[in-house]
Design an enzyme around this catalytic site. Structure first.
Site, PDB file in Angstrom:
ATOM      1  N   HIS A  49     128.510  15.843 -22.185  1.00 33.75           N
ATOM      2  CA  HIS A  49     128.880  14.716 -22.980  1.00 33.75           C
ATOM      3  C   HIS A  49     129.764  14.925 -23.841  1.00 33.75           C
ATOM      4  O   HIS A  49     130.517  13.935 -24.487  1.00 33.75           O
ATOM      5  CB  HIS A  49     127.584  14.096 -23.576  1.00 33.75           C
ATOM      6  CG  HIS A  49     126.484  13.843 -22.748  1.00 33.75           C
ATOM      7  ND1 HIS A  49     126.697  12.650 -21.617  1.00 33.75           N
ATOM      8  CD2 HIS A  49     125.131  14.213 -23.005  1.00 33.75           C
ATOM      9  CE1 HIS A  49     125.458  12.639 -21.235  1.00 33.75           C
ATOM     10  NE2 HIS A  49     124.414  13.645 -21.723  1.00 33.75           N
ATOM     11  N   ASP A  60     117.202  17.044 -15.567  1.00 37.44           N
ATOM     12  CA  ASP A  60     116.336  15.998 -16.429  1.00 37.44           C
ATOM     13  C   ASP A  60     116.119  14.885 -15.478  1.00 37.44           C
ATOM     14  O   ASP A  60     115.512  13.844 -15.832  1.00 37.44           O
ATOM     15  CB  ASP A  60     116.961  15.592 -17.734  1.00 37.44           C
ATOM     16  CG  ASP A  60     118.400  15.523 -17.554  1.00 37.44           C
ATOM     17  OD1 ASP A  60     118.871  15.560 -16.569  1.00 37.44           O
ATOM     18  OD2 ASP A  60     119.203  15.365 -18.770  1.00 37.44           O
ATOM     19  N   HIS A  68     121.776  12.049 -17.007  1.00 39.39           N
ATOM     20  CA  HIS A  68     122.603  11.259 -17.799  1.00 39.39           C
ATOM     21  C   HIS A  68     124.057  11.376 -17.228  1.00 39.39           C
ATOM     22  O   HIS A  68     124.401  12.492 -16.567  1.00 39.39           O
ATOM     23  CB  HIS A  68     122.788  12.039 -19.242  1.00 39.39           C
ATOM     24  CG  HIS A  68     121.204  11.871 -19.658  1.00 39.39           C
ATOM     25  ND1 HIS A  68     120.441  12.915 -19.646  1.00 39.39           N
ATOM     26  CD2 HIS A  68     120.728  11.045 -20.404  1.00 39.39           C
ATOM     27  CE1 HIS A  68     119.373  12.854 -20.340  1.00 39.39           C
ATOM     28  NE2 HIS A  68     119.367  11.499 -20.903  1.00 39.39           N
ATOM     29  N   ASP A  71     122.989  16.256 -13.380  1.00 47.24           N
ATOM     30  CA  ASP A  71     122.220  15.880 -14.648  1.00 47.24           C
ATOM     31  C   ASP A  71     121.864  14.386 -14.611  1.00 47.24           C
ATOM     32  O   ASP A  71     122.823  13.614 -14.042  1.00 47.24           O
ATOM     33  CB  ASP A  71     123.052  16.216 -15.868  1.00 47.24           C
ATOM     34  CG  ASP A  71     122.147  16.155 -17.305  1.00 47.24           C
ATOM     35  OD1 ASP A  71     121.994  17.175 -17.649  1.00 47.24           O
ATOM     36  OD2 ASP A  71     121.961  14.838 -17.528  1.00 47.24           O
TER      37      ASP A  71
HETATM   38 ZN   LIG Z   1     121.081  15.217 -19.339  1.00 54.58          ZN
END
Ligand SMILES: [Zn+2]
Ligand SMILES: [Zn+2]
Lengths: 441, 557
Positions: free
Chosen positions: A112, A240, A153, A151
């Site tokens: 991120h 995740d 996200h 991932d």
């Molecule tokens: Zn993540």
């Protein structure tokens, strides 16, 4: 004795003594049970599996990728430098052909973290994959790189760093931004005018199971990689999207991860998120390791795995099929989209607002990019953080053309005249140079 | 007085020590077909004209188990493993009677799938039919929860004696190595028992009534009773004996290297402030890979009798040994021939050594003297290079915390201690090439026996406390007890120390030699959904390898 069919390197750096805070999901024992599982399975005794000690990256390594405000030391800790160094150690061993491929099981994560860094976003401060990629570009003259971020996200940091770079194919597969942090990564986000289509964002609906993930890999990711012809494939291997993860709503499994790894054949995998530290990570990481080493992983199954319960609803399957068609359509039109995206030689502007959730900072950006068909284009970011300072970062890309190099220098000279900024940075990638200009001095 | 005995592959060394020093030392050839006779010969020679009642300690190191592994002279045993998810346990098959069974425990020690008593009963019957007498039972994650191993044992205990259990051998996690370790213990058990019972009985008949101690791969000792449960720990005790023999000469305020230069190989070990480094998980060498505590040593095929070859005018020393040096009637040139030619060694047939050097010199197209110097130089240089590699390797071993990464101990050897036949001839050259002070040990040919004699009793335990589950465990000791949520670090350390000391005394240690050391401590919060649910403590503690205190070393130095 057990033997790997592909020589695989592992960096295991659980950073048992570092956490954001004591009850934070990104905390000390995130990899404890993974370590237990990997040790108990005797993975490091397998012939052809080599454990490496992480390197530690320097401020200079970070400066190829980021504008850290006010500087690298203020927004990172040693943990971040070692985590990035873990990925770098694997990359070095792959490039030196000591190993066929490698997996950096490191924390804290990084996907991120964007080019401009005023603080932490989504538990990330510096982008460990991007730092690694720029290190191997610098040292081994690698040009074309594919980064596949699996991932759950959206890998908005890596997406941002390579937004304008036509030499990096960045693909993020994630849970739909309308239902999960950071709320971005929709199909129409395709990269900047010089790189349209080299960023592919594939949002998946909540409830996507193993079959959906593998469908996307086979129908979208692999064909794009095959056409792009990268020299190196990197997997940001977040975990995740597992069915037990407390932060997300997907139904991916350890078998699925291993299968994905077998299909994708990454040269370098780097652990990203994954917060089901007891129920998922030990099995998923073992599955990925065995898959990378080309070994049998058919018995790597979570204790509570129940394929019936994880069946993908048909409306989810249909939704994914539609998304795959949209992405493939964009991919096939990437060249014409680039042609239409602006007149070469002109400057294009974009305005953005970025929130740093981990450190509660709000940032406003004005970005200028020179439209160019010969390189990634000279770029300027004018950034105001609240609370914080106002800075300008100028980026001259690696392999910059002459005109963009000149534009970059012009931008720098112009910016020096500002009276409204605190700091000015010049990231001169062709010269591997980073200049900091302080207005006050 | 103390007796130390090291029965090696080719010869046996024994010493009788008193407060005044080495009273007697002997060297006899090993009768590989009858090690018992060799041991007996040593005792007869040592104790002849000695007052037996004055002998307070006897430590024996033998190649009994090492030989039986090499010669595959192992008992047919049964191995039952319960694995659960992960790598297929058939990959770790040991022996012909290997039974993966249902039942699974996870990494926190929680039962995932129970043991199937019917399945075990059927296997039990099959093993009985096959005439098997000894059985090993190994569960994945049994150090986290030994319930399944204990359950299987209770189901088969009446039919086999003894039954060896995985969680007893080590608290370290490594399922394949746990299987190998239990397999080794199970399959050398009867050989070990018969041999040492015979030795013990014979010594008693001679009037030597004190309990004997047996040397282990970690350079420590154990008594007879302990050895019956863990006979595999005696494997590779020979190299450990030599390292322990160097300790009296090692500086205690800096790091040093022990090099045992033999005919075929050179073995290297590292001493940190005089204490030997241990393998992190257990013996790491090829077919001995296991959870057996061991000194960290590497062994490379270069020694006094290594074959010297020339290829494309390039000199190569080892890794093979074709026989003794040509000066002693061997078939090919060796470093020993070079040392004789150069006048460093007095023994052997000089004429034959000259012939060996001439052979090499003609291939290298250099004068004889130059060839001999090249061989000698290359041999020492290779040895120095391998010590550097070993130190680098240990210094670059992975660490798992930021603190260790930044502050981790780096080995920096400041002294080299040489043992073995050619040691005294090579010390000067090795010092020159390595830039590190190098000495050849006095009485280096019996240093191994001295090391065995003076080694203290060692052991290790692992403790785990989980305040969420409300339990503390010491798996190797079959200990578990309820704890309160307030349980803390100091409680865990205290429990670990008590159990470690108890285990050491049970294994034959004396109170004054309990030098305990905390080798691992980890503390974690257990967090569920952003709130704290308890703590996990993990502790490893050992009585570290070293020399017994109740004996003056001055006499030996
Ligand atoms: Zn993540
Ligand atoms: Zn350009």
């Amino acid at each position: 004795m057990l033997k790997a069919s592909k020589k695989t390197g592992l960096v295991f750096f659980p950073a048992f003594d570092w956490a954001i805070d004591p009850t934070h999901p990104e905390r000390e024992e995130r990899l404890l049970y993974t370590q237990d599982q990997v040790m108990e399975e005797g993975v490091f005794d397998i012939e052809g599996v080599v454990e490496y000690k992480p390197d530690i990256v320097t401020a200079h390594d970070i400066q190829r990728t980021h504008f850290c405000v006010p500087d690298e030391a203020s927004v990172t800790t040693e943990s971040h430098m070692i985590s990035a160094g873990g990925a770098a150690a694997i990359a070095r061993a792959v490039m030196e052909k000591e190993i066929a491929n490698g997996f950096a099981l490191v924390r804290p994560p990084g996907h991120h973290a964007m080019r401009m860094v005023h603080g932490g976003r989504g538990f990330c401060y510096i982008n460990i994959e991007a730092i690694m990629v720029e290190m191997i570009r610098q040292k081994y003259h690698v040009r074309r790189v594919a980064i596949v971020d699996t991932d759950c996200h959206h890998g908005d940091g890596t997406n941002d760093i390579y937004w304008h770079d036509p030499d990096t194919l960045f693909i993020s597969i994630h849970q739909d931004g309308r239902t999960l942090y950071p709320g971005s990564g929709f199909t129409g986000e395709l990269g900047g005018p010089n790189a349209k289509g080299s960023n592919l964002n594939i949002p998946l609906p909540p409830g996507t199971a193993t079959e959906g993930y593998l469908e996307v890999i086979q129908s979208c990711v692999l064909p794009a990689i095959e056409e792009f012809k990268p020299e190196i494939i990197v997997n940001s291997a977040g975990q995740d999207n597992h069915y037990t993860d407390p932060l997300t709503n997907m139904n991916f499994s350890a078998q699925g991860y291993a299968e994905l790894t077998t299909l994708l054949k990454p040269d370098i995998a780097v652990l990203e998120g994954g917060y089901s530290i007891e129920g998922a990570l030990p099995y998923v990481n073992l599955g990925i390791i065995l898959a990378m080493a080309g070994m049998d992983y058919s018995r790597v199954v979570e204790p509570d795995y129940n394929p019936e319960k994880l069946k993908q609803p048909s409306n989810v399957t249909d939704h994914i099929k539609r998304t795959v068609r949209i992405i493939n359509d964009y991919w096939s039109k990437r060249h014409e989209m680039r042609e239409k995206s602006g007149k070469p030689g002109t400057i294009q502007e974009r305005h953005r607002e970025i929130f740093y959730d981990t450190d509660n900072i709000f940032e406003r950006q004005k970005e200028k990019i020179r439209i160019c068909r010969d390189c990634a284009g000279a770029m300027e970011i004018d950034s105001q953080a609240m609370p914080g300072t106002r800075v300008i970062g100028i980026h001259i890309p690696l392999n910059a053309c002459h005109a963009c190099t000149e534009t970059g220098y012009d931008m720098f000279e112009q910016a020096k005249k500002s009276s409204r900024h605190d700091r000015l940075f010049l990231q001169n990638r062709p010269n591997d140079q980073y200049i900091i200009h302080d207005y006050k001095s | 007085m103390i007796i130390g005995l090291d029965v090696g592959g080719t010869h046996a060394d024994a010493v009788l020590l008193s407060e005044q020093g080495v009273v007697k030392n002997i060297k006899v050839p090993t009768d590989a077909s009858n090690l018992f006779n060799t041991v007996l010969t040593c005792f007869n020679l040592l104790l002849d004209s000695t007052d037996i009642s004055k002998v307070k300690r006897v430590v024996i190191s033998t190649t009994l188990t090492t030989n039986s592994v090499v010669q595959r002279n192992l008992d047919t045993v049964g191995i039952i493993v319960s694995a659960g998810p992960g790598i297929d346990p058939m990959n770790f098959k040991r022996g012909e009677h290997y039974y993966p069974v249902s039942g699974s425990i996870d990494h926190r020690g929680r039962e995932v799938q129970p043991i199937d008593a019917g399945e075990i009963a059927a296997i039990c019957e099959e093993m009985k039919q096959a005439g098997i007498r000894y059985v090993g039972v190994i569960g994945k994650f049994s150090p986290r929860n030994p319930a399944h191993e204990l359950k299987i044992k209770s189901l088969i205990n009446d039919d086999f004696d003894p039954v060896f259990l995985g969680h007893r051998v080590s608290g370290n996690l490594n399922f394949p190595r746990r299987i190998s370790t239990v397999f080794l213990n199970t399959s050398v058990y009867s050989l070990h028992r018969n041999f040492f019972n015979a030795v013990s009985d014979t010594l008693k008949q001679k009037g030597l009534t004190i309990p004997i101690q047996i040397l282990k791969a970690d350079g420590g000792t154990m008594n007879l009773a302990t050895s019956m449960e863990f006979p595999g720990q005696t494997v590779l005790s020979g190299p450990a004996a030599s390292v322990m023999g160097a300790i009296p000469h090692a500086p205690t305020d800096m790091d040093s290297l022990v090099l045992d230069i033999g005919g075929t190989t050179t073995d290297i070990a590292i001493l940190v402030n005089g204490a030997p480094l241990l393998e992190p998980v257990g013996i790491g060498r090829g077919k001995y890979k296991s959870l057996i505590r061991a000194l960290q040593t590497i062994s490379k095929g270069i020694g006094g009798d290594s074959e010297v070859t020339v290829k494309n005018k390039k000199l190569k020393i080892g890794p093979h040994r074709r026989g003794p040096a040509m000066a002693f009637g061997g078939p090919s040139p060796t470093p020993t021939d070079a040392m004789i030619y150069l006048g460093k060694m007095e023994d052997g047939e000089r004429v034959l050594a000259e012939k060996a050097i001439a052979m090499t010199a003609s291939k290298l197209e250099v004068p004889n003297l130059e060839a001999a110097q090249m061989i000698f130089h290359e041999t020492c240089a290779r040895i120095v290079e391998m010590t550097r590699k070993m130190v680098d390797q240990i210094n670059s071993k992975p660490v798992y915390t930021v603190h260790e990464f930044l502050e981790g101990y780096q080995i920096n050897p400041r002294k080299i201690l040489l043992l073995g036949g050619p040691a005294s001839f090579m010390a000067e050259k090795i010092q020159e090439l390595s830039g590190i002070e190098t000495i050849a040990l006095p009485m280096s040919s019996v240093a191994n026996a001295i090391g065995a004699a003076l080694a203290r009793t060692t052991c290790e335990i692992s403790l785990m406390a989980d305040t969420e589950q409300g339990m503390v465990y010491i798996p190797e000791e079959n200990y578990s007890e309820k704890i309160s949520p307030k349980y803390q670090k100091s409680d865990a350390l205290e429990t670990a120390r008590i159990f470690l000391e108890r285990k050491a005394i049970m294994s034959g240690a004396s109170q004054e030699n309990l030098e305990t050391e905390l080798i691992e401590f980890q503390e974690f919060n257990i967090v569920r959904r952003f709130s704290m649910h308890g703590k996990i403590f993990r502790i490893k503690m050992q009585v570290k390898p070293g020399l017994i205190k109740d004996f003056s070393l001055a006499a030996i130095l």
